[in-house]
Design a protein around this motif. Structure first.
Motif, short mmCIF file in Angstrom:
data_model
loop_
_atom_site.label_atom_id
_atom_site.label_comp_id
_atom_site.label_asym_id
_atom_site.label_seq_id
_atom_site.Cartn_x
_atom_site.Cartn_y
_atom_site.Cartn_z
N LEU A 1 -52.36 -12.77 -0.67
CA LEU A 1 -51.23 -13.70 -1.23
C LEU A 1 -51.26 -15.03 -0.38
CD1 LEU A 1 -48.96 -14.05 -3.29
CD2 LEU A 1 -47.26 -12.98 -1.72
N HIS B 1 -59.81 -15.51 -0.52
CA HIS B 1 -58.66 -14.93 -1.70
C HIS B 1 -59.58 -14.12 -2.74
CE1 HIS B 1 -56.66 -14.68 -5.62
NE2 HIS B 1 -55.93 -14.20 -4.71
N ARG C 1 -58.96 -10.15 -3.10
CA ARG C 1 -58.59 -9.87 -4.33
C ARG C 1 -59.30 -8.73 -5.27
NH1 ARG C 1 -54.07 -11.41 -8.26
NH2 ARG C 1 -54.55 -10.25 -10.18
N ILE D 1 -44.93 3.60 -5.24
CA ILE D 1 -46.03 2.92 -4.54
C ILE D 1 -46.52 4.00 -3.43
CG2 ILE D 1 -44.53 1.71 -2.90
CD1 ILE D 1 -47.78 0.30 -4.48
N GLY E 1 -43.70 -5.25 -4.21
CA GLY E 1 -43.23 -4.81 -5.66
C GLY E 1 -42.05 -3.86 -5.26
N THR F 1 -38.84 -6.73 -5.79
CA THR F 1 -39.08 -7.32 -7.14
C THR F 1 -38.89 -6.29 -8.08
OG1 THR F 1 -41.20 -6.85 -6.63
CG2 THR F 1 -40.54 -9.14 -6.47
N THR G 1 -42.38 -20.35 -6.68
CA THR G 1 -43.24 -20.30 -5.81
C THR G 1 -43.70 -21.62 -5.27
OG1 THR G 1 -45.32 -19.19 -4.96
CG2 THR G 1 -45.20 -19.85 -7.37
N ARG H 1 -46.86 -24.61 -4.14
CA ARG H 1 -48.63 -24.83 -3.69
C ARG H 1 -48.63 -26.05 -3.10
NH1 ARG H 1 -48.66 -20.25 -5.38
NH2 ARG H 1 -50.25 -19.22 -7.01
N SER I 1 -43.22 -15.08 -14.83
CA SER I 1 -42.43 -14.20 -13.87
C SER I 1 -43.55 -13.58 -12.76
CB SER I 1 -41.42 -13.05 -14.33
OG SER I 1 -40.82 -13.60 -15.51
N PHE I 2 -44.66 -13.25 -13.13
CA PHE I 2 -45.71 -12.52 -12.40
C PHE I 2 -46.37 -13.61 -12.13
CE2 PHE I 2 -44.48 -8.79 -15.11
CZ PHE I 2 -44.10 -7.89 -13.96
N HIS J 1 -53.57 -15.92 -8.45
CA HIS J 1 -52.76 -15.14 -7.55
C HIS J 1 -51.94 -14.18 -8.55
CE1 HIS J 1 -53.60 -16.48 -3.31
NE2 HIS J 1 -53.93 -17.72 -4.21
N CYS K 1 -49.92 -11.68 -10.36
CA CYS K 1 -49.33 -10.41 -9.61
C CYS K 1 -50.16 -9.14 -9.97
CB CYS K 1 -48.08 -10.28 -10.14
SG CYS K 1 -47.40 -8.58 -9.38
N GLY L 1 -49.44 -6.17 -9.30
CA GLY L 1 -48.68 -5.14 -9.45
C GLY L 1 -48.01 -5.42 -10.58
C1 HEM Z 1 -41.05 -7.08 -11.33
C2 HEM Z 1 -41.83 -6.88 -10.24
C3 HEM Z 1 -42.55 -7.90 -9.69
C4 HEM Z 1 -42.49 -9.45 -9.91
C5 HEM Z 1 -41.40 -10.23 -10.47
C6 HEM Z 1 -43.86 -9.98 -8.86
C7 HEM Z 1 -44.01 -11.38 -8.90
C8 HEM Z 1 -45.21 -11.93 -8.37
C9 HEM Z 1 -45.64 -13.25 -8.27
C10 HEM Z 1 -44.70 -14.28 -9.11
C11 HEM Z 1 -46.67 -13.39 -7.85
C12 HEM Z 1 -47.41 -14.64 -7.48
C13 HEM Z 1 -47.30 -15.48 -6.44
C14 HEM Z 1 -47.75 -16.86 -6.28
O1 HEM Z 1 -48.57 -16.90 -7.08
O2 HEM Z 1 -47.24 -17.49 -5.41
C15 HEM Z 1 -47.03 -11.99 -7.26
C16 HEM Z 1 -48.33 -11.71 -6.58
C17 HEM Z 1 -48.37 -10.46 -6.07
N1 HEM Z 1 -47.85 -9.11 -6.14
FE1 HEM Z 1 -46.31 -9.20 -7.54
N2 HEM Z 1 -44.36 -8.87 -8.32
C18 HEM Z 1 -43.80 -7.68 -8.72
C19 HEM Z 1 -44.38 -6.57 -8.61
C20 HEM Z 1 -45.33 -6.23 -7.91
C21 HEM Z 1 -45.80 -4.84 -7.47
C22 HEM Z 1 -45.25 -3.32 -8.00
C23 HEM Z 1 -47.27 -4.94 -6.70
C24 HEM Z 1 -47.93 -3.92 -6.07
C25 HEM Z 1 -47.60 -2.63 -5.81
C26 HEM Z 1 -46.99 -6.37 -6.63
C27 HEM Z 1 -48.17 -6.90 -5.85
C28 HEM Z 1 -48.66 -8.20 -5.70
C29 HEM Z 1 -49.69 -8.92 -5.16
C30 HEM Z 1 -50.60 -7.98 -4.30
C31 HEM Z 1 -49.50 -10.07 -5.11
C32 HEM Z 1 -50.61 -11.24 -4.64
C33 HEM Z 1 -51.78 -11.34 -5.72
C34 HEM Z 1 -52.63 -12.27 -5.27
O3 HEM Z 1 -52.35 -13.02 -4.22
O4 HEM Z 1 -53.82 -12.47 -5.65
N3 HEM Z 1 -46.12 -7.01 -7.39
N4 HEM Z 1 -46.11 -11.14 -7.65
#
Ligand code: HEM
Length: 423
Positions: free
Chosen positions: A105, A112, A116, A171, A265, A268, A314, A316, A366-367, A372, A374, A376
């Motif tokens: 992240l 990255h 990833r 998890i 995760g 969130t 978020t 940048r 939202s993800f 990057h 999400c 998860g």
């Molecule tokens: C409702 C639940 C969740 C929300 C709203 C959420 C939201 C986000 C967002 C907005 C990002 C991108 C951040 C950015 O671009 O600056 C992100 C990245 C990430 N999330 Fe989630 N997330 C959730 C659940 C999870 C879960 C369950 C996991 C893992 C078990 C997870 C693992 C990750 C990882 C590893 C990244 C980084 C990806 C990267 O940098 O390539 N997230 N998440």
């Protein structure tokens, strides 16, 4: 209930647009009232445009297209070790911040993509699908627990007893962490998550550093235990990748990314579940559909994510001058990407302040989006889609026992407590 109420029950008039300068709006966002209800403030910013300059070096994206484009633009970089150096030269003394900086992240190209690819090679959609029966079992077990705790009509805190337990249980199952360690795992995740709210806040970094040191020792032991065995869980699969070529995935990077999987995760998904229940209480007809219509939970959960994103924003940084939707972002500018405002862009979502799971093609921001996005997302969607219908079917008389208490933060938006009676 009016169609235009937010999840705290305020109606259209209360949400009327404020005439505010962009810099006033940003200041209002981090004030207590803004943290409680940021949505009118997003509209105040939107009145100035979809990508608004706040001051030299700071811009804010509130349009759906502009947010999406900013997240996909590779010349806009995420915060990384180099940018930590600029804002907090002493950050390397803090193991929690080193842990985050070792995770994907907080990495930019080319690191990255390498991290990833390696982590997603182990955290595959097939692995997520394979734990579906376990997620159903864990959900039912937590519902049994809610039934026991609330059997005599005593209010039960839905967040403490369900919403924050399910993501940790899931998890842990995926990583291969034994059940008896889950309570400790949850405490550690809480301390590490708090560190992100203010990277220079020493009072938060102390417990976060301790949590990181303990977690690092724990994962190191778990890794040693998995070494040389067939990879049955995610840690096993990542250990295999690490051992095959330590240059591709170093030990610290392995630990940093495991920590990220635990913390990213946790709250969130807990916030998603809390809002999913609050909105079901506010929209009883939708609650009935969750109970009775197979498959409805998919659209319902997407709309909850659009309406109340657990991660509101978020950021940048522009490495060089970039153009976003016809607006120039000068080199060195920080762009705050307000996902929650993009999700309420009236151009993309007609009547954006209306909670409507029937709207077509929801696709919220939202993800995140782009490199990057999400990792998860499929896992947390699966948890909420399984949990909501089961919860409402199991307790047809489920009701709020008191108003929920919100977390007093802007970026992380969710409920801290929500007492319910299970009936
Ligand atoms: C409702 C639940 C969740 C929300 C709203 C959420 C939201 C986000 C967002 C907005 C990002 C991108 C951040 C950015 O671009 O600056 C992100 C990245 C990430 N999330 Fe989630 N997330 C959730 C659940 C999870 C879960 C369950 C996991 C893992 C078990 C997870 C693992 C990750 C990882 C590893 C990244 C980084 C990806 C990267 O940098 O390539 N997230 N998440």
């Amino acid at each position: 209930m009016s169609d235009r109420r937010d999840s705290d029950g305020r109606d259209e008039e209360t949400m009327a647009e404020h005439v505010m300068r962009p810099d006033e709006a940003i200041a209002a966002l981090v004030a207590p009232e803004g943290r409680r209800d940021p949505y009118p403030i997003y509209e105040a910013i939107r009145a100035h445009g979809d990508l608004v300059k706040i001051k030299p070096g700071l811009m804010v994206a509130v349009g759906y297209a502009q947010c999406s484009q900013a997240l996909r633009e590779t010349r806009l970089r995420v915060q990384d070790a180099k940018s930590y150096d600029a804002v907090f030269p002493g950050w390397r003394a803090h193991s929690s911040l080193r842990g985050y900086a070792d995770s994907m992240l907080y990495r930019n190209p080319p690191d990255h993509a390498r991290l990833r690819r390696l982590v997603s090679g182990a955290f595959t959609p097939a692995r997520v699908q394979a734990i579906r029966p376990a997620v159903e079992r864990m959900t039912d077990r937590l519902l049994d627990r809610l039934a026991d705790l609330g059997a005599d009509g005593t209010p039960v805190d839905f967040i403490a007893e369900f919403a924050s337990r399910l993501p940790i249980a899931v998890i842990s199952e995926l990583l291969g962490v034994p059940e008896e360690h889950q309570a400790w795992f949850r405490a550690v995740a809480e301390d590490l998550t708090l560190a992100l709210e203010g990277i220079t806040n020493e009072s938060r970094l102390d417990p976060a550093d301790k949590a990181m040191d303990d977690l690092s020792a724990y994962f190191t032991e778990l890794i040693a235990h998995r070494r040389g065995r067939p990879p049955e869980d995610l840690i096993g699969a990542l250990v295999q990748t690490h051992d095959a070529d330590g240059d591709r995935l170093g030990h610290d990077e392995l630990i940093g990314n495991l920590m990220l999987l635990l913390t990213a995760g946790f709250e969130t998904t807990s916030f998603l579940l809390g809002h999913a229940l609050l909105l079901a209480f506010q929209h009883p007809a939708q609650a009935v559909r969750l109970r009775t219509e197979p498959g409805f939970a998919t659209d319902y959960v997407e709309e909850v994510l659009r309406f109340e994103p657990p991660v509101q924003a978020t950021s940048r940084w522009a490495e060089t001058e970039v153009e976003l939707g016809g607006t120039t972002v000068p080199s060195g500018t920080k762009v705050v990407v307000i996902l929650a405002a993009g999700n309420r862009d009236p151009v993309r979502f007609p009547q954006p302040h209306r909670f409507d799971p029937d709207r077509p093609d929801i696709q919220p921001l939202s993800f995140g989006a782009g490199a990057h996005f999400c990792l998860g997302a499929p896992l947390s969607r699966m948890e909420a889609r399984i949990a909501m219908p089961r919860l409402l079917r199991r307790f047809p008389k489920l009701a709020a026992a008191a108003a929920p208490v919100r977390r007093d933060t802007w970026v992380g938006r969710g409920l801290d407590t929500f007492p319910v009676v299970v009936g």
